[in-house]
Structures are given as structure tokens and as C-alpha cells.
Design an enzyme around this catalytic site. Structure first.
Site, mmCIF file in Angstrom:
data_model
loop_
_atom_site.group_PDB
_atom_site.id
_atom_site.type_symbol
_atom_site.label_atom_id
_atom_site.label_comp_id
_atom_site.label_asym_id
_atom_site.label_seq_id
_atom_site.Cartn_x
_atom_site.Cartn_y
_atom_site.Cartn_z
ATOM 1 N N ARG A 1 -10.664 30.449 16.324
ATOM 2 C CA ARG A 1 -9.642 29.062 16.121
ATOM 3 C C ARG A 1 -10.145 27.505 15.837
ATOM 4 N NH1 ARG A 1 -3.796 29.042 14.387
ATOM 5 N NH2 ARG A 1 -3.272 27.420 13.263
ATOM 6 N N ASN B 1 -13.621 39.328 34.298
ATOM 7 C CA ASN B 1 -14.395 38.845 32.707
ATOM 8 C C ASN B 1 -14.036 38.226 31.669
ATOM 9 O OD1 ASN B 1 -15.926 37.859 30.972
ATOM 10 N ND2 ASN B 1 -17.425 38.931 31.934
ATOM 11 N N THR C 1 -23.714 42.444 23.794
ATOM 12 C CA THR C 1 -23.088 42.845 24.754
ATOM 13 C C THR C 1 -24.362 42.710 25.492
ATOM 14 O OG1 THR C 1 -21.150 43.404 26.377
ATOM 15 C CG2 THR C 1 -22.445 45.059 24.486
ATOM 16 N N GLY D 1 -13.475 42.909 32.141
ATOM 17 C CA GLY D 1 -13.054 42.026 31.080
ATOM 18 C C GLY D 1 -12.718 41.836 29.534
ATOM 19 N N HIS D 2 -13.301 42.542 28.631
ATOM 20 C CA HIS D 2 -12.911 43.366 27.418
ATOM 21 C C HIS D 2 -12.420 44.048 27.482
ATOM 22 C CE1 HIS D 2 -13.555 43.819 23.491
ATOM 23 N NE2 HIS D 2 -13.238 45.800 23.617
ATOM 24 N N HIS E 1 -19.290 46.983 32.988
ATOM 25 C CA HIS E 1 -18.679 47.249 31.508
ATOM 26 C C HIS E 1 -18.518 48.380 31.245
ATOM 27 C CE1 HIS E 1 -21.664 45.664 28.376
ATOM 28 N NE2 HIS E 1 -21.454 46.870 27.477
ATOM 29 N N ASP E 2 -17.615 48.334 30.855
ATOM 30 C CA ASP E 2 -16.503 49.331 30.313
ATOM 31 C C ASP E 2 -15.716 50.274 30.832
ATOM 32 O OD1 ASP E 2 -17.800 48.744 27.508
ATOM 33 O OD2 ASP E 2 -18.884 50.315 28.101
ATOM 34 N N HIS F 1 -18.919 31.904 23.221
ATOM 35 C CA HIS F 1 -17.712 32.316 24.053
ATOM 36 C C HIS F 1 -17.642 31.483 24.781
ATOM 37 C CE1 HIS F 1 -20.077 35.419 26.220
ATOM 38 N NE2 HIS F 1 -20.324 36.261 24.442
ATOM 39 N N GLU G 1 -22.650 35.154 35.363
ATOM 40 C CA GLU G 1 -23.621 35.943 34.798
ATOM 41 C C GLU G 1 -24.671 35.913 33.670
ATOM 42 O OE1 GLU G 1 -20.784 40.086 34.734
ATOM 43 O OE2 GLU G 1 -21.401 39.142 33.221
ATOM 44 N N HIS H 1 -20.205 34.706 31.477
ATOM 45 C CA HIS H 1 -21.363 35.237 30.893
ATOM 46 C C HIS H 1 -21.178 34.186 29.484
ATOM 47 C CE1 HIS H 1 -23.923 38.675 29.995
ATOM 48 N NE2 HIS H 1 -24.740 37.048 30.239
ATOM 49 N N ARG I 1 -23.897 32.438 27.234
ATOM 50 C CA ARG I 1 -24.945 32.675 26.295
ATOM 51 C C ARG I 1 -25.819 31.396 25.756
ATOM 52 N NH1 ARG I 1 -22.422 37.650 26.057
ATOM 53 N NH2 ARG I 1 -23.772 39.939 26.914
#
Length: 237
Positions: free
Chosen positions: A18, A7, A100, A213-214, A190-191, A50, A70, A43, A45
Site C-alpha cells: 500500500r 521473521n 524465497t 515467518g510466512h 523454512h515452511d 519487503h 539473514e 531477510h 534483499r
């Protein structure tokens, strides 16, 4: 082998902080693929904080591995996915102001809505997946929507694992087995991180794909993107 889809939302977050086009999300996706990543996930939104809708269009013509989009299937999102025609769309019931994703679908309550949306995507040759909590009742409901796959929401596992409690994987094992018996493919996300991915993969059967991702982007700040992806691929064997 379980596939790794990366992700890249956080790369877009850094760019947007920036302004301009550094880092470039298309170039980042190409690098991830060249380093062995087997898919790219985004993903977008509605507020485009992002990944932007234009990013999705740009990526759709450049991603050579599996492209996974997503999002919450509002009209604007549906139209974007039908335009981009990714390999997979993952439906997520997140609120517009959610930082999230924080919950899976109630596949029973939302069955008719999901059936309608899923059929539209399938009519256009797009594989479908729906984001669900590790609840066996939701597996039955998911099968009735017509989805191809489910994506298990793994935050609860990750929290317990970080506390030293490995029993948090148990509902995921049961749900993955049930989903498989119902004819559904199994994704997860997720996580998930380098710390917990091997234990999760080794204990959850029938795992087709993880979307990370994160944690992966954060780990890459310390270890480099290529090295981080290689470590995930090794752990997912």
C-alpha cells in the site's frame, strides 16, 4: 526450550503493498517481543521488496531480544550487518531474484569464501549461522568454515510431513546430531508451521532456535498475533 525467532518480512510486504508505514515493522517487532517472541528475524534483499535496509537500521536500535539478519553476503549486505551489529547473522545463498530461499550452501565448494566472511563477522562480535541442506557432508564442511551455528533448511521435511510422510525428519535428526558433535549450534527454518513444528522439535535433537515467518504471519491473520505466538511457544517447550 527451543527459542522462537519471528521473521517479520511478511509484515513489511503488507506495508509495501500500500505504501506508507502501516503496518509499522518496528511496532510489530515490539509487539512480538511483548507476546513472548524470543527473537526477531529479517531477510533484506538487494531490491528491498519487503524489509528495507532502513528497516534494519531502525530495528537494530529497538529490538530487545535477539536480532537475526539473514541474507546473501554481498558487499552491501555485509556493510549493513556490520553497521547494525545484530546478535546473529545467517548467511543464505539466495539469488537476487529468488522469491524465497530455496537451497543451502555447498559448504565444501564455498569453504574459503565462507571462512573469510564469517571471520569478519566474528571479529565484530556477531554470532554466525549458515543455511544448509540436511546433508551430512555439508555438516563437515560447515564446521570447517568457522561458523558458530548451522540453520537446517526445512522445506523438504515440511513437504513430506504435509503428505503424511513422517520419515522426512530422519536426515534432520542425523544432521543435528552430527552438527552438535562438531561443536555447532543448530537452528532451523523454512515452511515450519503450527501443524508440523511439534513433531519436528520432538524428533530433532539439540535444536537451539527456529525462525518462522510466512506461516506464523498467515496463521496470525486467523488467530491473532499474540495467540499464535503463544501457541508456538507452548509447542516448543
Amino acid at each position: 526450550m527451543t527459542k522462537l525467532s519471528v521473521n517479520i518480512n511478511k509484515i513489511a510486504t503488507l506495508r509495501n503493498a500500500r505504501g506508507g508505514n502501516i503496518p509499522n515493522v518496528v511496532e510489530a517487532a515490539k509487539k512480538i517481543e511483548s507476546f513472548g517472541g524470543q527473537g526477531i528475524t529479517v531477510h533484506p534483499r538487494p531490491d528491498e521488496r519487503h524489509i528495507t535496509y532502513q528497516d534494519v537500521r531502525d530495528l537494530s536500535s529497538n529490538v530487545k531480544t535477539e536480532f537475526n539478519i539473514e541474507g546473501n553476503p554481498v558487499a552491501k549486505f555485509i556493510n549493513l550487518v556490520l553497521e547494525a551489529k545484530p546478535a546473529q547473522v545467517t548467511l543464505v545463498p539466495d539469488a537476487e531474484d529468488a522469491i524465497t530461499s530455496n537451497a543451502g550452501w555447498n559448504t565444501i565448494k564455498n569453504k574459503e569464501f565462507l571462512q573469510e566472511v564469517i571471520q569478519e563477522f566474528k571479529n565484530n562480535g556477531i554470532r554466525t549461522s549458515i543455511f544448509v541442506d540436511p546433508d551430512e557432508k555439508m555438516m563437515d564442511g560447515a564446521a570447517e568454515t568457522g561458523t558458530d551455528r548451522i540453520e537446517l533448511y526445512t522445506e523438504a521435511f515440511a513437504v513430506k510431513y504435509a503428505e503424511g510422510d513422517k520419515t522426512g525428519v530422519e536426515p534432520y535428526k542425523r544432521c543435528a546430531t552430527m552438527a552438535h558433535q562438531l561443536g555447532l549450534g543448530v537452528n532451523a527454518g523454512h515452511d515450519l508451521s503450527l501443524d508440523n513444528i511439534k513433531y519436528f522439535k520432538d524428533n530433532v535433537p539439540y535444536l537451539d532456535e527456529v525462525s518462522i515467518g510466512h506461516a506464523l504471519i498467515a496463521e496470525a491473520l486467523y488467530m491473532g498475533l499474540e495467540n499464535t505466538i503463544e501457541k508456538y511457544l507452548e509447542l516448543l517447550k
